[in-house]
Design a protein around this motif. Structure first.
Motif, PDB file in Angstrom:
ATOM      1  N   GLU A 254      43.586  32.037  46.840  1.00 47.76           N
ATOM      2  CA  GLU A 254      42.120  32.191  46.911  1.00 47.76           C
ATOM      3  C   GLU A 254      41.800  33.700  46.963  1.00 47.76           C
ATOM      4  O   GLU A 254      42.361  34.440  47.777  1.00 47.76           O
ATOM      5  N   PRO A 255      40.931  34.207  46.019  1.00 45.69           N
ATOM      6  CA  PRO A 255      40.739  35.663  45.889  1.00 45.69           C
ATOM      7  C   PRO A 255      40.363  36.362  47.193  1.00 45.69           C
ATOM      8  O   PRO A 255      40.869  37.449  47.479  1.00 45.69           O
ATOM      9  N   GLY A 256      39.504  35.742  48.001  1.00 49.81           N
ATOM     10  CA  GLY A 256      39.090  36.369  49.264  1.00 49.81           C
ATOM     11  C   GLY A 256      40.271  36.576  50.192  1.00 49.81           C
ATOM     12  O   GLY A 256      40.437  37.644  50.798  1.00 49.81           O
ATOM     13  N   LEU A 257      41.129  35.544  50.265  1.00 52.69           N
ATOM     14  CA  LEU A 257      42.311  35.629  51.134  1.00 52.69           C
ATOM     15  C   LEU A 257      43.265  36.706  50.622  1.00 52.69           C
ATOM     16  O   LEU A 257      43.779  37.522  51.404  1.00 52.69           O
ATOM     17  N   ALA A 258      43.486  36.731  49.302  1.00 47.65           N
ATOM     18  CA  ALA A 258      44.399  37.726  48.709  1.00 47.65           C
ATOM     19  C   ALA A 258      43.913  39.135  49.018  1.00 47.65           C
ATOM     20  O   ALA A 258      44.689  40.002  49.439  1.00 47.65           O
ATOM     21  N   PRO A 326      38.667  36.178  57.832  1.00 47.54           N
ATOM     22  CA  PRO A 326      37.433  36.625  57.172  1.00 47.54           C
ATOM     23  C   PRO A 326      36.517  37.301  58.178  1.00 47.54           C
ATOM     24  O   PRO A 326      36.522  36.948  59.365  1.00 47.54           O
ATOM     25  N   LYS A 327      35.748  38.291  57.705  1.00 54.09           N
ATOM     26  CA  LYS A 327      34.799  38.969  58.619  1.00 54.09           C
ATOM     27  C   LYS A 327      33.665  38.014  58.992  1.00 54.09           C
ATOM     28  O   LYS A 327      33.191  37.253  58.159  1.00 54.09           O
TER      29      LYS A 327
END
Length: 328
Positions: A254-258, A326-327
């Motif tokens: 998942e792009p956000g996690l990467a 995540p923030k």
């Protein structure tokens, strides 16, 4: 002028020194380096070319010295601002007469030939796997065969092709692991050849056997290995992602996690290096190959080890834990 020994040029001597040192460290003979004049590039510019492709570029000023800012200096210098070519550090071209003054302010001062040689050393080290071909591997086998003929005969070509052995050795070099101990490597591959012929899997079987040599270069002066670890929740999450996708080379995260993961690893590596330690991340054997490959070009200074590669009697100290929440 840097190449011509009659005018005091030191570059050829430095290049010879780089080849000798790297060959000893990496465990195979680095091919000769040729220096050519190229009218197509600016007079002060040089290119490091590997297999016809430019892999490094830099600018130098003949007759000047490069004062490199190692991170903390005690005053500015007069001269032409520049960037140290190998590591991109801030630097200034100064007159040789300013050398002692620059050193007193905390700068590292090198001449132009040393700046090029340091850059060449980094380019060769970063691309060591590209420098190892079937010919070099055959030379290593011939050398080992002189002492242990049965060992070599038993592996190539009866259990494994020269191509698979070369790919496995290239994988080790890609991970900055020396292939000096060819005896241990060949013994391990001889035992493993019946189970798999996949160079990726073979690499992971060889690495623990070379663990003591890998760790030796990373431990501090008290022989304690300072390491970073992943937050247990994050490590479990990566395990799950890899399990679902079969741990192949094209794992999609998942792009956000990467993005958060690599940003956290970059920051962690920077923090650890500022403490004066090498950035070493220890993870479980199942995720090491994928993570090591993923960070290679994103966090180039990070070394990824698996728990199984650290010898049982090696003292380890966790100095940083990587989180990627995540923030809010």
């Amino acid at each position: 002028p840097l190449v011509n020994p009659e005018t005091g040029g030191q570059l050829m001597t430095r290049v010879k020194g780089v080849r000798k040192k790297l060959s000893a460290e990496l465990g195979f003979l680095i091919q000769p380096v040729r220096i050519r004049d190229a009218l197509s590039i600016d007079p002060d510019t040089y290119h490091v070319v590997l297999k016809g492709v430019v892999r490094g570029r830099g600018k130098i000023k003949v007759g000047r010295e490069m004062a490199i800012n190692p991170g903390q200096v005690y005053g500015p210098l007069e001269g032409t601002p520049t960037q140290e070519p190998a590591f991109g550090l801030e630097a200034v071209w100064i007159e040789p007469s300013q050398r002692d003054h620059a050193r007193a302010l905390g700068y590292t001062v090198v001449d132009a030939a040393t700046a090029i040689a340091t850059h060449l050393n980094k380019v060769l080290r970063d691309n060591a796997a590209d420098l190892l071909s079937h010919d070099e591997v055959q030379q290593l086998l011939d050398k080992l065969s002189a002492k242990s003929p049965k060992l070599v005969e038993d592996l190539v070509p009866s259990k494994m092709s020269l191509g698979i052995l070369t790919r496995t050795l290239q994988n080790l070099l890609n991970d900055s692991v020396s292939i000096r101990d060819m005896r241990t490597i060949v013994e391990t591959l001889s035992e493993a050849a019946g189970r798999t012929q996949d160079p990726e899997m073979l690499t992971e079987l060889v690495r623990p056997r070379l663990g003591r040599m890998i760790v030796q270069a990373l431990a501090d002066e008290k022989n304690v290995l300072p390491v970073m670890t992943l937050d247990p929740g994050l490590e479990q999450l990566l395990h799950n992602v890899l399990q679902q996708q079969g741990n192949g080379p094209n794992v999609v995260m998942e792009p956000g996690l990467a993005e958060r993961l690599f940003a956290a690893l970059r920051q962690g590596a920077k923090d650890v290096e500022e403490l004066g330690s090498a950035a070493v991340l220890v993870v479980s054997p199942a995720i090491r190959p994928w993570l090591s490959k993923s960070v290679r070009h994103r966090v180039s200074e990070l070394i990824v080890l698996s728990y199984s590669e650290i010898p049982d009697d090696q003292a380890v100290k966790v100095i940083h834990t990587v989180h990627a929440e995540p923030k809010q």
